[in-house]
Scaffold this motif. Structure first.
Motif, short mmCIF file in Angstrom:
data_model
loop_
_atom_site.label_atom_id
_atom_site.label_comp_id
_atom_site.label_asym_id
_atom_site.label_seq_id
_atom_site.Cartn_x
_atom_site.Cartn_y
_atom_site.Cartn_z
N ILE A 99 1.91 7.83 -34.33
CA ILE A 99 2.08 6.39 -35.19
C ILE A 99 1.52 5.06 -34.23
CG2 ILE A 99 3.60 4.73 -36.57
CD1 ILE A 99 2.76 7.13 -37.64
N GLY A 100 1.96 5.43 -33.01
CA GLY A 100 1.52 3.82 -31.81
C GLY A 100 0.66 4.42 -31.78
N SER A 101 0.71 5.66 -31.26
CA SER A 101 -1.36 6.18 -30.83
C SER A 101 -2.05 5.90 -32.19
CB SER A 101 -1.52 7.69 -30.10
OG SER A 101 -0.92 8.61 -31.31
N ILE A 102 -1.96 6.34 -33.34
CA ILE A 102 -2.82 5.89 -34.66
C ILE A 102 -3.16 4.54 -34.64
CG2 ILE A 102 -2.76 5.67 -36.83
CD1 ILE A 102 -1.78 8.93 -37.06
N VAL A 103 -2.05 3.69 -34.58
CA VAL A 103 -2.19 2.52 -34.70
C VAL A 103 -2.97 1.69 -34.16
CG1 VAL A 103 -0.88 -0.15 -34.85
CG2 VAL A 103 0.03 1.93 -35.93
N TYR A 104 -2.75 2.12 -32.35
CA TYR A 104 -3.16 1.79 -30.95
C TYR A 104 -4.81 1.64 -31.34
CZ TYR A 104 -5.64 1.31 -26.82
OH TYR A 104 -6.10 2.03 -25.79
N LYS A 105 -5.08 3.58 -31.81
CA LYS A 105 -6.53 2.99 -32.26
C LYS A 105 -7.89 2.70 -33.22
CE LYS A 105 -7.10 6.76 -28.80
NZ LYS A 105 -7.84 6.44 -27.99
N LEU A 106 -7.00 2.21 -34.31
CA LEU A 106 -6.71 1.40 -35.20
C LEU A 106 -7.11 0.19 -34.43
CD1 LEU A 106 -4.80 2.01 -37.99
CD2 LEU A 106 -7.48 2.89 -38.32
N GLY A 107 -7.36 -0.28 -33.47
CA GLY A 107 -6.98 -1.43 -32.53
C GLY A 107 -5.47 -2.91 -33.65
N ALA A 108 -4.83 -2.04 -33.96
CA ALA A 108 -3.93 -3.26 -34.52
C ALA A 108 -3.33 -4.32 -32.97
CB ALA A 108 -3.44 -3.04 -35.34
N PHE A 109 -3.13 -3.47 -31.89
CA PHE A 109 -2.48 -3.83 -31.00
C PHE A 109 -3.15 -4.82 -29.91
CE2 PHE A 109 1.03 -0.70 -31.32
CZ PHE A 109 2.03 -1.30 -32.11
N ASN A 110 -4.49 -5.09 -29.85
CA ASN A 110 -5.70 -5.44 -29.36
C ASN A 110 -6.18 -6.76 -29.72
OD1 ASN A 110 -5.40 -3.07 -27.84
ND2 ASN A 110 -7.14 -2.26 -29.07
N ALA A 111 -5.49 -7.52 -30.84
CA ALA A 111 -5.25 -8.97 -31.10
C ALA A 111 -5.80 -10.21 -30.00
CB ALA A 111 -5.36 -8.95 -31.56
N VAL A 112 -5.43 -9.38 -28.82
CA VAL A 112 -4.91 -10.83 -27.35
C VAL A 112 -6.02 -10.66 -26.80
CG1 VAL A 112 -3.23 -11.69 -25.70
CG2 VAL A 112 -1.99 -10.18 -28.06
N HIS A 113 -6.76 -11.99 -26.95
CA HIS A 113 -7.99 -11.98 -25.73
C HIS A 113 -7.33 -12.99 -24.36
CE1 HIS A 113 -9.80 -10.09 -28.18
NE2 HIS A 113 -9.98 -10.66 -29.54
N ALA A 114 -6.77 -12.94 -23.56
CA ALA A 114 -6.27 -13.32 -22.57
C ALA A 114 -6.76 -13.13 -21.27
CB ALA A 114 -4.64 -13.72 -22.29
#
Length: 447
Positions: free
Chosen positions: A128-143
């Motif tokens: 589940i975590g890898s699917i959500v990660y691949k979808l980019g849902a965990f990558n919304a932070v731009h610091a």
């Protein structure tokens, strides 16, 4: 009743801290943008130095950083508890296992079932975590101003095996990254205490008292300090890095809740059918009050009395089995905790700039397996143990710490659901072991 009211009261405080932190953080964002847009950058820098600045950063010698100090003191208090909490909990769990033939057989089946369910939980969380990660849902932070530190994921994962046995007893207890060594020492001491039996009565009593002290300290830190610290951490998070953290945090919450609910209602019935050869319907009909009590208290320990009563009197498990499996499960069986930790670690890694690979997910799952075994049955313990995984993986930059602060703030409802999963798993394992040992009254079970 008192535990339930205390759990609800803490949940309310955490929610209030979350809302206040979000409101204050958003207010700081608007203030910052207005000041910068109107050319008053020096005024914002002054506010930042007084309230939010990391006082350990280069060039921050004159900064005060009130919110940073409060948040860091809270984080340090949590880190301080990790090693003694893991060490004492595992020793006491191992001490429950005796070397008689009957209980030796029961213990092997119990631990085997716990291991199977936890490994399945880790695999499910990784998928589940890898699917959500691949979808980019965990990558919304731009610091872009974060300095990414090198973690351990680039080295050979087999180095973890070498670090299991420490070459220095003192060093094993002086670094939170040495949790595997602490686990090894705890298991070894627990087994030795079993061998010596009555000769270690005094030591066992001392460890129980230490466990009580740790629980009180953890309860104080979480109950009394967490709401204020969470407010400071959240406000500082949004004041420095903005609203970008909210989206991946929302994705984290929804991902964990989905993973936990699916596992609760699908995995345990399958385990009962496959490993216990039992119809899961009576179990799923009688267990909800245990799950709800665990949800309201967020403590496996507080749920133990009602769990034992239900497992023995309503599910027909022998009291001898239930008295062994349920207390052991409070520490060893942490399916829900493992799911939360894996997804949380992936979320923190992704949202703070680290790459998440198949290798890193495997190492995360392995650390989560070990760490979940050492998680005490106390509110907030799962989130505290998550520090162990982050440290072991090298996820230690400022972005990872801020992402972790978000998890602390929003994780209370999740940990309530995690506890429900854990206590249901303890009861299900009791039924499975009782069935295998012919110590289950099926008439009571099916009634």
């Amino acid at each position: 009743m008192k535990s339930t009211q205390s759990g609800k009261k803490l949940a309310k405080k955490m929610i209030i801290a979350l809302i206040c932190g979000l409101v204050a953080g958003l207010g700081c964002i608007l203030l910052r943008e207005n000041l910068l847009a109107s050319g008053q950058e020096s005024l914002w820098n002054t506010i930042n130095n007084v309230l939010f600045q990391d006082i350990t950063a280069e060039g921050a010698n004159n900064a005060i950083g009130i919110f940073y100090i409060v948040g860091q003191l809270f984080v340090n208090a949590l880190q301080l508890i990790i090693i003694p909490m893991v060490f004492v909990s595992i020793i006491l769990a191992i001490c429950v296992i005796t070397d008689t033939k009957k209980l030796g057989r029961i213990s092997s089946k119990t631990i085997g079932t716990f291991l199977i369910t936890t490994v399945c939980a880790l695999i499910w969380a990784g998928i589940i975590g890898s699917i959500v990660y691949k979808l980019g849902a965990f990558n919304a932070v731009h610091a872009d101003n974060l300095v990414i530190q090198e973690g351990t994921v680039g080295s050979n994962p087999l180095n973890i095996i070498v670090s299991v046995i420490p070459n220095n007893l003192i060093n094993a207890f002086t670094n939170n990254g040495n949790v595997l060594a602490v686990v090894f020492l705890a298991v070894a001491i627990g087994l030795a205490m079993n061998q010596l039996k009555d000769k270690t009565k005094t030591l066992k009593k001392l460890l129980i008292e230490c466990s009580d002290i740790i629980s009180v300290c953890l309860s104080f830190v979480i109950t009394k300090c967490a709401p204020y610290a969470i407010f400071c951490l959240l406000t500082r998070t949004f004041a420095i890095y903005g609203i970008d953290y909210l989206l991946p945090a929302l994705a984290y919450v929804l991902t964990v809740i989905f993973a936990l609910i699916v596992y609760l209602f699908i995995a345990y019935p399958i385990y009962l059918m496959v490993m216990g050869k039992m119809n899961p319907k009576p179990f799923m009909r009688k267990i909800p009050k245990v799950a709800l009590f665990g949800f309201s208290t967020s403590s496996s320990a507080a749920t133990l009395p009602i769990n034992k009563e239900t497992t023995v009197n309503e599910l027909g498990v022998s009291e001898e089995i239930a008295s062994f499996v349920l207390p052991l499960g409070m520490t060893v069986n942490m399916d829900g905790t493992a799911i939360m930790q894996v997804i949380a670690a992936i979320f923190i890694a992704a949202s703070s700039g680290y790459d998440v690979t198949i290798t890193s997910m495997a190492v995360i799952a392995f650390l989560a397996l070990i760490a979940s075994v050492g998680t005490p049955a106390a509110p907030g313990a799962g989130a505290v143990i998550l520090f162990t995984i982050l440290t072991g993986m090298g996820y230690t930059n400022d972005g990872a710490l801020l992402a972790y602060s978000l998890i602390l703030a929003i994780n209370r409802p999740i940990e309530m659901l995690v506890t429900s999963l854990n206590v249901v798993g303890d009861s299900a394992t009791s039924v499975i072991v009782g069935k295998k040992e012919n110590m289950l009254d099926e008439d009571i079970y099916h009634s």
